[in-house]
Enzyme design. Structure first.
Site, mmCIF file in Angstrom:
data_model
loop_
_atom_site.group_PDB
_atom_site.id
_atom_site.type_symbol
_atom_site.label_atom_id
_atom_site.label_comp_id
_atom_site.label_asym_id
_atom_site.label_seq_id
_atom_site.Cartn_x
_atom_site.Cartn_y
_atom_site.Cartn_z
ATOM 1 N NE ARG A 19 -5.020 1.092 0.079
ATOM 2 C CZ ARG A 19 -3.906 1.294 0.767
ATOM 3 N NH1 ARG A 19 -3.143 0.276 1.102
ATOM 4 N NH2 ARG A 19 -3.533 2.493 1.123
ATOM 5 C CG ASN A 37 -2.991 0.912 -2.840
ATOM 6 O OD1 ASN A 37 -4.146 0.951 -3.251
ATOM 7 N ND2 ASN A 37 -2.481 1.857 -2.078
#
Length: 93
Positions: A19, A37
């Site tokens: 990320r 996520n």
């Protein structure tokens, strides 16, 4: 008109900095959108920007950061009425 795509990245993509890497890469390319996520172990991203930058981001996502092992990137075109500002991380969904 900006190109818009939703990506679902599968493989070893959680717990490896995916990320943060996505945010850094997207901002460098001048893209807007978000990354998060998913509870199924995938990473999901919305990317919005010029065609070349979106294409470059998709290619980068297929590789991922050094510790990731990407199995697949599922790409779905989207057509948002309201475009996101900046590029940020969203909570897990």
């Amino acid at each position: 008109m900006a190109l818009q795509a939703r990506l679902v990245i599968t493989g070893r993509v959680q717990g490896v900095g995916y990320r943060d890497w996505t945010i850094t890469t997207a901002r460098r390319l001048g893209l807007t959108g978000w990354v998060r996520n998913r509870t199924d172990g995938a990473v999901e991203a919305l990317i919005v920007g010029e065609d070349a930058a979106v294409g470059e981001m998709i290619a980068a996502c297929r590789r991922g950061p050094a510790l990731a092992s990407v199995d697949n990137v599922d790409i779905e075109p989207v057509d948002l009425d309201v475009l996101p500002e900046g590029f940020r991380q969203l909570p897990t969904a």
